[in-house]
Scaffold this motif. Structure first.
Motif, PDB file in Angstrom:
ATOM      1  N   ALA A 183       0.831  -1.208   0.000  1.00 15.75           N
ATOM      2  CA  ALA A 183       0.000   0.000   0.000  1.00 15.75           C
ATOM      3  C   ALA A 183       0.865   1.257   0.000  1.00 15.75           C
ATOM      4  CB  ALA A 183      -0.932  -0.009   1.213  1.00 15.75           C
ATOM      5  N   ARG A 184       1.942   1.261   0.768  1.00 17.28           N
ATOM      6  CA  ARG A 184       2.858   2.408   0.796  1.00 17.28           C
ATOM      7  C   ARG A 184       3.464   2.662  -0.575  1.00 17.28           C
ATOM      8  NH1 ARG A 184       7.308   1.581   5.306  1.00 17.28           N
ATOM      9  NH2 ARG A 184       8.230   3.295   4.114  1.00 17.28           N
ATOM     10  N   ASP A 185       3.927   1.596  -1.215  1.00 14.77           N
ATOM     11  CA  ASP A 185       4.543   1.740  -2.534  1.00 14.77           C
ATOM     12  C   ASP A 185       3.548   2.300  -3.549  1.00 14.77           C
ATOM     13  OD1 ASP A 185       6.887   0.729  -1.505  1.00 14.77           O
ATOM     14  OD2 ASP A 185       6.603  -1.298  -2.313  1.00 14.77           O
ATOM     15  N   ALA A 186       2.319   1.771  -3.505  1.00 16.58           N
ATOM     16  CA  ALA A 186       1.291   2.237  -4.437  1.00 16.58           C
ATOM     17  C   ALA A 186       0.933   3.691  -4.166  1.00 16.58           C
ATOM     18  CB  ALA A 186       0.051   1.350  -4.335  1.00 16.58           C
ATOM     19  N   THR A 187       0.920   4.079  -2.912  1.00 14.91           N
ATOM     20  CA  THR A 187       0.574   5.452  -2.547  1.00 14.91           C
ATOM     21  C   THR A 187       1.625   6.437  -3.044  1.00 14.91           C
ATOM     22  OG1 THR A 187      -0.739   4.822  -0.625  1.00 14.91           O
ATOM     23  CG2 THR A 187       0.246   7.004  -0.583  1.00 14.91           C
ATOM     24  N   TRP A 188       2.884   6.080  -2.912  1.00 12.95           N
ATOM     25  CA  TRP A 188       3.929   6.967  -3.386  1.00 12.95           C
ATOM     26  C   TRP A 188       3.826   7.154  -4.902  1.00 12.95           C
ATOM     27  CZ3 TRP A 188       6.528  10.733  -1.683  1.00 12.95           C
ATOM     28  CH2 TRP A 188       7.674  11.203  -2.333  1.00 12.95           C
ATOM     29  N   SER A 189       3.545   6.060  -5.613  1.00 14.93           N
ATOM     30  CA  SER A 189       3.360   6.152  -7.067  1.00 14.93           C
ATOM     31  C   SER A 189       2.157   7.024  -7.403  1.00 14.93           C
ATOM     32  CB  SER A 189       3.180   4.758  -7.672  1.00 14.93           C
ATOM     33  OG  SER A 189       4.349   3.977  -7.496  1.00 14.93           O
ATOM     34  N   ALA A 190       1.067   6.866  -6.636  1.00 12.74           N
ATOM     35  CA  ALA A 190      -0.138   7.668  -6.870  1.00 12.74           C
ATOM     36  C   ALA A 190       0.130   9.142  -6.616  1.00 12.74           C
ATOM     37  CB  ALA A 190      -1.282   7.176  -5.998  1.00 12.74           C
ATOM     38  N   ALA A 191       0.880   9.448  -5.567  1.00 14.95           N
ATOM     39  CA  ALA A 191       1.194  10.849  -5.249  1.00 14.95           C
ATOM     40  C   ALA A 191       2.011  11.481  -6.369  1.00 14.95           C
ATOM     41  CB  ALA A 191       1.955  10.926  -3.928  1.00 14.95           C
ATOM     42  N   ARG A 192       2.992  10.759  -6.862  1.00 10.71           N
ATOM     43  CA  ARG A 192       3.815  11.284  -7.958  1.00 10.71           C
ATOM     44  C   ARG A 192       2.974  11.486  -9.228  1.00 10.71           C
ATOM     45  NH1 ARG A 192       8.437   7.474  -9.073  1.00 10.71           N
ATOM     46  NH2 ARG A 192       9.134   9.199 -10.412  1.00 10.71           N
ATOM     47  N   ALA A 193       2.070  10.527  -9.491  1.00 14.02           N
ATOM     48  CA  ALA A 193       1.210  10.656 -10.672  1.00 14.02           C
ATOM     49  C   ALA A 193       0.290  11.867 -10.540  1.00 14.02           C
ATOM     50  CB  ALA A 193       0.397   9.381 -10.863  1.00 14.02           C
ATOM     51  N   LEU A 194      -0.312  12.039  -9.370  1.00 16.92           N
ATOM     52  CA  LEU A 194      -1.208  13.181  -9.159  1.00 16.92           C
ATOM     53  C   LEU A 194      -0.459  14.501  -9.291  1.00 16.92           C
ATOM     54  CD1 LEU A 194      -3.418  11.892  -6.211  1.00 16.92           C
ATOM     55  CD2 LEU A 194      -4.239  12.633  -8.463  1.00 16.92           C
ATOM     56  N   TRP A 195       0.765  14.531  -8.811  1.00 19.89           N
ATOM     57  CA  TRP A 195       1.555  15.751  -8.924  1.00 19.89           C
ATOM     58  C   TRP A 195       1.840  16.067 -10.394  1.00 19.89           C
ATOM     59  CZ3 TRP A 195       2.278  19.822  -6.209  1.00 19.89           C
ATOM     60  CH2 TRP A 195       3.344  20.701  -6.481  1.00 19.89           C
ATOM     61  N   THR A 196       2.150  15.043 -11.159  1.00 20.96           N
ATOM     62  CA  THR A 196       2.412  15.223 -12.585  1.00 20.96           C
ATOM     63  C   THR A 196       1.152  15.685 -13.320  1.00 20.96           C
ATOM     64  OG1 THR A 196       4.138  13.526 -12.534  1.00 20.96           O
ATOM     65  CG2 THR A 196       3.220  14.072 -14.692  1.00 20.96           C
ATOM     66  N   LEU A 197      -0.006  15.188 -12.855  1.00 20.85           N
ATOM     67  CA  LEU A 197      -1.274  15.496 -13.524  1.00 20.85           C
ATOM     68  C   LEU A 197      -1.932  16.796 -13.039  1.00 20.85           C
ATOM     69  CD1 LEU A 197      -2.887  11.929 -13.459  1.00 20.85           C
ATOM     70  CD2 LEU A 197      -2.033  13.128 -15.486  1.00 20.85           C
ATOM     71  N   ARG A 198      -1.268  17.500 -12.131  1.00 17.37           N
ATOM     72  CA  ARG A 198      -1.938  18.652 -11.506  1.00 17.37           C
ATOM     73  C   ARG A 198      -2.335  19.731 -12.509  1.00 17.37           C
ATOM     74  NH1 ARG A 198       3.408  19.062 -11.007  1.00 17.37           N
ATOM     75  NH2 ARG A 198       4.471  21.100 -11.089  1.00 17.37           N
ATOM     76  N   ARG A 199      -1.654  19.783 -13.648  1.00 15.39           N
ATOM     77  CA  ARG A 199      -2.003  20.804 -14.661  1.00 15.39           C
ATOM     78  C   ARG A 199      -3.167  20.350 -15.539  1.00 15.39           C
ATOM     79  NH1 ARG A 199       3.550  20.464 -14.565  1.00 15.39           N
ATOM     80  NH2 ARG A 199       4.634  22.312 -13.750  1.00 15.39           N
ATOM     81  N   PHE A 200      -3.567  19.112 -15.404  1.00  8.59           N
ATOM     82  CA  PHE A 200      -4.670  18.565 -16.196  1.00  8.59           C
ATOM     83  C   PHE A 200      -5.798  18.210 -15.228  1.00  8.59           C
ATOM     84  CE2 PHE A 200      -0.580  17.498 -18.101  1.00  8.59           C
ATOM     85  CZ  PHE A 200      -0.696  18.086 -19.345  1.00  8.59           C
TER      86      PHE A 200
END
Length: 228
Positions: A183-200
């Motif tokens: 769950a921790r690993d998936a959360t870190w990946s999700a956080a990075r993805a959301l940060w990348t997607l913040r402009r969309f």
């Protein structure tokens, strides 16, 4: 509240709110079970902050407070008879079910908070501090290490005795279906993805909704009643 004031909100205030919930909720209530777990984690974070256990205390405080506020917001939403995020709904819906064991309540709450709330808290903190997720990775890992250590204690404290927990016990299979480390690993990946997607915004919103739903589905499985 102004953003600058929000950043200085002490962890002590969050701890006080959780202690008040602990005093107000029935001991067997599923939310109370998780709240006790989370209170222990937050108290440990507070001790680490006081003892210089974080390289960047300001970032650690910002992340910890934003993380906690998402759980407390879910509590307030449910108390107002409104729908909390999907990740939290199973816990609030089944909090008084006699067939759900305390360990299930604890893990379902951890699943909701780590799987969904932590990813969003990382993004919230990055926006507030003007930093990238990579700059919060040490704080993220330190909090995760505290949770992992506590999860082991939770399993020891809340697990039925060896005479009750046989290999065929359904709880054995439920426990094997969920891992805090994954769950921790998936959360870190999700956080990075959301940060990348913040402009969309549209894509980020859809990603967040799907994350919320997926974590809620896992929580519902963890809370499968094992007796009537």
């Amino acid at each position: 509240m102004a953003r600058s004031e929000h950043l200085t909100t002490p962890v002590d205030a969050v701890v006080s709110r959780m202690r008040a919930l602990d005093a107000a909720l029935p001991e067997r209530d599923g939310v109370a079970v998780f709240n006790r777990v989370y209170l222990a984690v937050t108290e440990e974070v507070d001790r680490c902050l006081d003892g210089g256990g974080f390289a960047d205390p300001r970032a650690a405080i910002a992340l910890d407070v934003r993380f906690a506020e998402r759980y407390l917001a879910a509590v307030d939403t449910a108390a107002a008879d409104r729908r909390p995020p999907a990740c939290w709904r199973p816990l609030f819906q089944l909090r008084r079910h006699p067939g759900v064991r305390p360990l299930q309540f604890a893990l379902a709450g951890i699943n909701a908070h780590i799987g969904h709330d932590l990813a969003l808290a990382v993004v919230d903190t990055c926006r507030a501090l003007g930093c990238e997720p990579a700059e919060l990775e040490d704080e993220f890992d330190r909090v995760g290490d505290l949770l992992t250590a506590l999860e082991e204690r939770i399993r020891d404290d809340l697990m039925p005795g060896p005479d009750l927990l046989q290999i065929a016990d359904p709880l054995t299979h439920l426990l094997g279906s969920w891992s805090l480390e994954r769950a921790r690993d998936a959360t870190w990946s999700a956080a990075r993805a959301l940060w990348t997607l913040r402009r969309f915004e549209d894509v980020a919103e859809e990603f967040t909704e799907r994350l919320d739903a997926a974590v809620g589905f896992a929580g519902r499985m963890l809370l499968t009643p094992l007796t009537d």
